[in-house]
Design a protein around this motif. Structure first.
Motif, short mmCIF file in Angstrom:
data_model
loop_
_atom_site.label_atom_id
_atom_site.label_comp_id
_atom_site.label_asym_id
_atom_site.label_seq_id
_atom_site.Cartn_x
_atom_site.Cartn_y
_atom_site.Cartn_z
N ILE A 1 3.96 0.51 2.33
CA ILE A 1 4.60 -1.10 2.31
C ILE A 1 5.99 -1.11 2.46
O ILE A 1 6.33 -1.97 3.69
N PRO A 2 6.92 -0.71 1.87
CA PRO A 2 8.39 -1.06 2.23
C PRO A 2 8.52 -0.50 3.48
O PRO A 2 9.43 -1.14 3.97
N ILE A 3 8.37 0.68 3.88
CA ILE A 3 8.71 1.13 5.32
C ILE A 3 8.08 0.41 6.38
O ILE A 3 8.94 0.00 7.26
N PHE A 4 7.00 -0.11 6.06
CA PHE A 4 6.38 -1.16 7.20
C PHE A 4 7.28 -2.19 7.51
O PHE A 4 7.59 -2.68 8.38
N ILE A 5 7.49 -2.91 6.10
CA ILE A 5 8.25 -4.00 6.26
C ILE A 5 9.84 -3.76 6.84
O ILE A 5 10.27 -4.67 7.46
N ILE B 1 13.18 6.95 1.68
CA ILE B 1 12.49 7.19 0.54
C ILE B 1 13.32 6.35 -0.69
O ILE B 1 12.67 5.31 -1.22
N GLY B 2 14.67 6.47 -0.85
CA GLY B 2 15.40 5.81 -1.95
C GLY B 2 15.35 4.22 -1.59
O GLY B 2 15.02 3.65 -2.55
N PHE B 3 15.94 3.95 -0.40
CA PHE B 3 15.88 2.73 -0.08
C PHE B 3 14.66 2.02 0.02
O PHE B 3 14.52 0.95 -0.47
N PRO B 4 13.65 2.44 0.64
CA PRO B 4 12.33 1.62 0.33
C PRO B 4 11.84 1.63 -0.84
O PRO B 4 11.14 0.49 -1.22
N LEU B 5 11.97 2.57 -1.70
CA LEU B 5 11.46 2.18 -3.25
C LEU B 5 12.24 1.24 -3.79
O LEU B 5 11.68 0.39 -4.49
N PHE C 1 -6.39 3.61 -6.90
CA PHE C 1 -5.15 3.20 -6.64
C PHE C 1 -4.55 3.56 -5.21
O PHE C 1 -3.93 2.92 -4.64
N GLY C 2 -5.28 4.67 -4.66
CA GLY C 2 -4.87 5.28 -3.31
C GLY C 2 -5.11 4.24 -2.38
O GLY C 2 -4.38 3.90 -1.32
N VAL C 3 -6.29 3.18 -2.48
CA VAL C 3 -6.40 2.18 -1.34
C VAL C 3 -6.07 1.09 -1.77
O VAL C 3 -5.94 0.03 -0.92
N TRP C 4 -5.63 0.76 -3.07
CA TRP C 4 -5.70 -0.53 -3.71
C TRP C 4 -4.20 -1.37 -3.01
O TRP C 4 -4.42 -2.56 -2.33
N ALA C 5 -3.18 -0.68 -3.08
CA ALA C 5 -2.20 -1.16 -2.44
C ALA C 5 -2.26 -1.54 -0.82
O ALA C 5 -1.93 -2.42 -0.31
N TYR C 6 -2.85 -0.40 -0.33
CA TYR C 6 -3.13 -0.77 1.23
C TYR C 6 -4.00 -2.19 1.43
O TYR C 6 -3.69 -2.92 2.33
N ASN C 7 -5.19 -2.16 0.73
CA ASN C 7 -5.77 -3.17 0.92
C ASN C 7 -5.29 -4.54 0.65
O ASN C 7 -5.47 -5.62 1.32
N VAL C 8 -4.42 -4.58 -0.47
CA VAL C 8 -3.74 -5.87 -0.98
C VAL C 8 -2.74 -6.20 0.04
O VAL C 8 -2.62 -7.35 0.46
N ALA C 9 -2.04 -5.40 0.50
CA ALA C 9 -0.91 -5.59 1.28
C ALA C 9 -1.62 -5.86 2.87
O ALA C 9 -1.04 -6.94 3.49
N PHE C 10 -2.27 -5.04 3.29
CA PHE C 10 -2.46 -5.02 4.77
C PHE C 10 -3.90 -5.82 5.12
O PHE C 10 -3.95 -6.04 6.41
N GLY D 1 1.33 -6.09 -3.16
CA GLY D 1 1.01 -4.84 -2.80
C GLY D 1 2.18 -3.68 -3.38
O GLY D 1 1.97 -2.71 -3.84
N GLY D 2 3.49 -4.25 -2.98
CA GLY D 2 4.59 -3.60 -3.94
C GLY D 2 4.42 -3.23 -5.47
O GLY D 2 4.84 -2.08 -5.72
N ALA D 3 4.12 -4.43 -5.95
CA ALA D 3 3.61 -4.16 -7.35
C ALA D 3 2.60 -3.11 -7.67
O ALA D 3 2.99 -2.47 -8.62
N VAL D 4 1.55 -3.24 -7.00
CA VAL D 4 0.49 -2.19 -7.18
C VAL D 4 1.00 -0.73 -6.82
O VAL D 4 0.81 0.21 -7.66
N THR D 5 2.03 -0.54 -5.89
CA THR D 5 2.56 0.66 -5.37
C THR D 5 3.33 1.30 -6.66
O THR D 5 3.19 2.40 -7.09
N LEU D 6 4.19 0.34 -7.26
CA LEU D 6 5.17 0.82 -8.30
C LEU D 6 4.26 1.15 -9.60
O LEU D 6 4.66 2.00 -10.28
#
Lengths: 344, 320
Positions: free
Chosen positions: B160-164, A68-72, A299-308, A316-321
Motif C-alpha cells: 500500500i505505501p509503496i503503491f501510493i 522499506i523504512g520510508f514506506p513504513l 490478514f494476508g489478503v485483508w489489507a489488499y482487499n480493503v485498499a485496492f 488498509g494502512g491501519a490493517v497493514t500495521l
C-alpha cells in the motif's frame, strides 16, 4: 553447511575486525602481488580505515531506508488519515482522523479476521512442521533410492510458483471434472453430485482448508529438506547409546532429536509463521474462483482487499500495521532469540 | 547428505564395539532393516502424493481439450497433443476479442524485471554482507537488528505505501516502478543470506591470505569470493524467484498496462491468473502448457542448486 554444526563456531568470526586484530605480532608479510612494501597484516588492516564498513553498507542501507523504512513510516501516517481514491488521484488534501481507521476495524472485521488467521496459521504451520519432521525422520531410515526420489520430488515442488500451484489445485478440485471429486466418490466418501461448486468454493471452511492444503504442499519441501540436513548433524553414536540404554523411538525423539533440532525448528517455525500469516496468492486466487471473500479473508489478503478493492488506503494502512504488530507478538520471543544469536 | 543415514549403515561404525555378533544386536539389525522397509514404503507414498499435482499439470498440458473435460478424469492421456503450447502463445489473457498482452511478452517482462532486480540487489548487498560479517564496528548490532527487521517485514505490508508513493511520482503502470517495488522484499533477503555465506567462510583462511601479503581487497577477491560464489548463485536464484513468482505487486503496480514491443504488457503471473475468469470456460490446456513453460526453468535451477539454496535460507538467520 547446516546450522547445528556451525553454532559453536559463532564467536570466532568476530575476532576479525579492524579493532580486533589477531593478538600477537605477526611476522612481516612478503610483498604482495602488486609489489607493495612488506608490512605486518596488523598494519595493513589499519590501512583500511574505520570508515570502510560504513561505506560498504551505505548503499544497501540507503536503498532499504527508501523502499522499506520510508514506506513504513508513510503507512503509519496514512493510517491516521482519510486516504481514499480522491486523495490518490488528485493528491488532494488528506484529513487527520485520529484513531478512526483503527476504530472502524475493531468494531468491524478485526476479530473474525484475527480468529480466522490464527486458526489458519496454527493449521498450516502445525501441519507443515509435523509433515516436514516426519519426512525428515523417515528419510533417515529409508532406503537411499527412496530418499533421493523424495528429495527430487520435494525440490521440484518447492520450485512450483504459488500461483501455478493454486491453479493446479483448483483444477484438481474442479466441481465438474476434478480428480478430487472422482477419488472421493470412488471411495464413497460423498456422492459426486453433492460436491458441487458451492461446497468446494463457497464455504469458508472448505476454501480455507483448500488454501491451507496448497500452502502446506508448497511449504513442506523447504522444512523437510532443512530438517533432514539438521538430522544428519546429530551423531549416530547418541542414538546408538540411547538404544543400548533401551530407549525406544519416542524417547529418542524426545531426548535427542527434538532438543538438538530445536534451533532449526524454531527458525522454521518463525519463517513459516511469517509466510503463512501473509499467505496471499493461494487465498486470493481461490477467492477469484469462488467469489466469496469476506468470510475467507485472513490478514494476508485483508489489507489488499480493503485498499485496492475497497479504495480505503488509510484503513488498509491501519490493517497493514496491525498485521505487522501481531506478527511481532506471535514471533517476538523466537525473533529475539535469533537476534541475540546473530549479534552476540 | 552423507551416507550417515543410508540403509546399509546398521552399526554406527566399524571401530565400535563388536556387538553385531550378539543375538540382541542381530535382533536390532533385523528391526532396523524392517523399519527401513516400512519407512521406504511410507516415503514412496508421500513422494507420490507430493508429486501428483506436478504430474497432473504435466500430462494435462499435453491433453487435447476434449480429453480434459471428461469424467472420470484421465490419469494417462488418451491422446497427446502439442497444440496447447502453440495456443498458449497465441491465446489472449481476456479472450480473443479483447487485445491483451501475449504470454511471450509477459514472460519477457518477468525475466527482465527479475533480472534487473537481482543484479542490482546482489550487487549492493554483497558489500553490506561483507561489512556486517567481517568487520567489527560501532553500530553493527543496530544494523543487524535493522536488517533482520527489514527481512521480517512481510512482503505484502509494503504494497500500500509503496503503491501510493509510486503513484505520487506518476509511475504506476510502468516497468521501473515494479523494479523499485521488488527491491523492497529482495534486498533484505540478499543482504541477510549473503551475510550468512560470508560468515561461513572460516576467518583463518582470510587471516592466512592477509598474512601472506594480500590486501583486504585482494583477500576478498581471491579467497572469500571464490568460496561464496556458489552461495552467491543460490542467493541470486532465490532472489530472482521472489520477483518471478510475485503476483500482488505485479497486479497492482504494473497491472496489464506495462509497455513492451509497442503493445501492452504484464508479468507472467498476472497473465496466468487472468486465464481463470469465472465469466467464461477456463482454457485449462493452454493454462497448464503456459504454467509448465513458466515453472520448468525455475525447477531446473532448483534441482541444480537445491543444497545451496536450503543452506543459504537458514544460514543467514542462525549463523552469527
Amino acid at each position: 553447511m547446516s546450522a547445528v554444526g556451525d553454532i559453536p563456531a559463532t564467536p570466532r568470526r568476530r575476532r576479525l575486525g579492524i579493532r580486533n586484530a589477531a593478538p600477537g605480532g605477526e611476522p612481516p608479510a612478503p610483498a604482495g602481488p602488486g609489489g607493495v612494501a612488506p608490512s605486518t597484516s596488523r598494519a595493513r588492516r589499519r590501512l583500511v580505515g574505520r570508515w570502510v564498513p560504513y561505506v560498504l553498507s551505505s548503499p544497501s542501507l540507503l536503498v532499504l531506508a527508501a523502499v522499506i523504512g520510508f514506506p513504513l513510516i508513510f503507512c503509519l501516517v496514512i493510517s491516521f488519515q482519510e486516504f481514499g481514491p480522491y486523495q490518490l488521484v488528485t493528491g488532494g488534501p488528506t484529513h487527520w482522523v485520529g484513531f478512526h481507521n483503527y476504530q472502524s476495524l475493531f468494531t468491524g472485521q478485526f476479530v473474525p479476521v484475527l480468529v480466522r488467521t490464527l486458526l489458519f496459521l496454527v493449521g498450516t504451520v502445525g501441519m507443515t512442521l509435523i509433515i516436514g519432521l516426519g519426512m525428515a525422520l523417515l528419510m533417515r531410515r529409508a532406503h537411499t533410492w527412496a530418499r533421493v526420489t523424495l528429495t527430487v520430488v520435494l525440490v521440484a515442488v518447492w520450485a512450483v510458483p504459488q500461483i501455478t500451484a493454486s491453479q493446479v489445485f483448483i483444477w484438481i478440485f474442479d466441481p465438474s471434472y476434478g480428480i478430487a471429486n472422482w477419488v472421493l466418490s470412488a471411495l464413497h466418501l460423498g456422492s459426486y453430485a453433492s460436491l458441487s461448486h458451492e461446497q468446494w468454493y463457497n464455504f469458508p471452511v472448505s476454501v480455507l482448508a483448500l488454501a491451507g492444503t496448497i500452502v502446506v504442499w508448497g511449504a513442506v519441501p523447504f522444512v523437510a529438506i532443512t530438517l533432514f540436513a539438521g538430522l544428519l548433524q546429530i551423531p549416530e553414536d547418541l542414538y546408538e547409546a540411547a538404544r543400548v540404554d533401551g530407549a525406544g523411538f519416542v524417547s529418542q525423539l524426545r531426548t535427542i532429536t527434538l532438543p538438538l533440532l530445536m534451533p532449526i525448528l524454531l527458525l522454521l517455525g518463525v519463517l513459516s509463521t511469517i509466510w503463512d500469516f501473509n499467505a496471499f496468492n493461494q487465498i486470493y486466487v481461490l477467492q477469484q474462483v469462488g467469489g466469496i471473500s469476506t468470510e475467507t479473508t485472513t490478514f494476508g489478503v485483508w489489507a489488499y482487499n480493503v485498499a485496492f478493492v475497497g479504495g480505503s488506503y488509510g484503513v488498509g494502512g491501519a490493517v497493514t500495521l496491525l498485521g505487522v504488530a501481531l506478527l511481532l507478538v506471535v514471533t517476538g520471543a523466537a525473533v529475539r532469540m535469533m537476534v541475540r544469536g546473530a549479534t552476540s | 547428505m552423507s551416507g550417515a543415514a543410508g540403509p546399509g549403515r546398521v552399526t554406527p561404525d566399524a571401530g565400535g564395539p563388536a556387538v553385531a555378533a550378539t543375538p540382541e544386536a542381530a535382533a536390532r539389525v533385523r528391526r532396523r532393516r524392517h523399519g527401513s522397509a516400512a519407512a521406504t514404503l511410507v516415503l514412496v507414498v508421500l513422494a507420490a502424493i507430493w508429486f501428483f499435482p506436478i504430474y497432473y499439470m504435466l500430462i494435462d498440458a499435453f491433453k487435447p481439450g476434449y480429453d480434459l473435460l471428461t469424467y472420470p478424469p484421465q490419469l494417462w492421456p488418451a491422446h497427446w497433443t502439442l497444440s496447447n503450447f502453440q495456443e498458449a502463445f497465441t491465446v489472449n489473457g481476456a479472450g480473443p476479442t479483447v487485445p491483451q498482452p501475449s504470454f511471450l511478452s509477459s514472460l519477457f517482462i518477468s525475466v527482465m524485471v527479475s533480472l534487473i532486480v537481482v543484479v542490482f540487489s546482489v550487487g549492493i548487498s554483497l558489500f553490506a554482507a561483507l561489512a556486517t560479517a567481517r568487520f567489527n564496528f560501532r553500530g553493527r548490532s543496530v544494523m543487524l537488528v535493522a536488517l533482520l527487521v527489514a527481512y521480517m517485514v512481510p512482503f505484502t505490508s509494503l504494497l500500500i505505501p509503496i503503491f501510493i508513493e509510486l503513484n505520487k511520482f506518476g509511475m504506476i503502470g510502468t516497468v521501473p516502478a515494479l523494479i523499485i517495488a521488488y527491491v523492497a522484499p529482495v534486498l533484505p533477503f540478499t543482504v541477510w543470506t549473503l551475510r550468512g555465506f560470508v560468515a561461513s567462510v572460516p576467518v583463518d583462511i582470510e587471516e592466512a591470505a592477509l598474512t601472506d601479503g594480500c590486501s583486504r581487497l585482494s583477500a576478498f577477491r581471491k579467497v572469500i569470493f571464490p568460496l561464496i560464489a556458489p552461495g552467491l548463485v543460490a542467493t541470486a536464484i532465490f532472489a530472482f524467484i521472489l520477483a518471478w513468482n510475485d503476483f500482488a505487486f505485479a497486479n497492482i503496480i504494473l497491472g496489464n498496462s506495462g509497455s513492451i514491443f509497442g503493445g501492452q504488457a504484464e508479468t507472467a503471473t498476472v497473465w496466468l491468473v487472468g486465464l481463470i475468469n469465472p465469466s467464461r470456460v477456463t482454457p485449462w490446456g493452454e493454462l497448464f502448457a503456459a504454467s509448465l513453460i513458466f515453472t520448468l526453468p525455475v525447477m531446473l535451477f532448483f534441482l541444480t542448486f537445491q543444497r545451496r539454496i536450503a543452506a543459504g535460507l537458514t544460514a543467514g538467520a542462525v549463523k552469527g
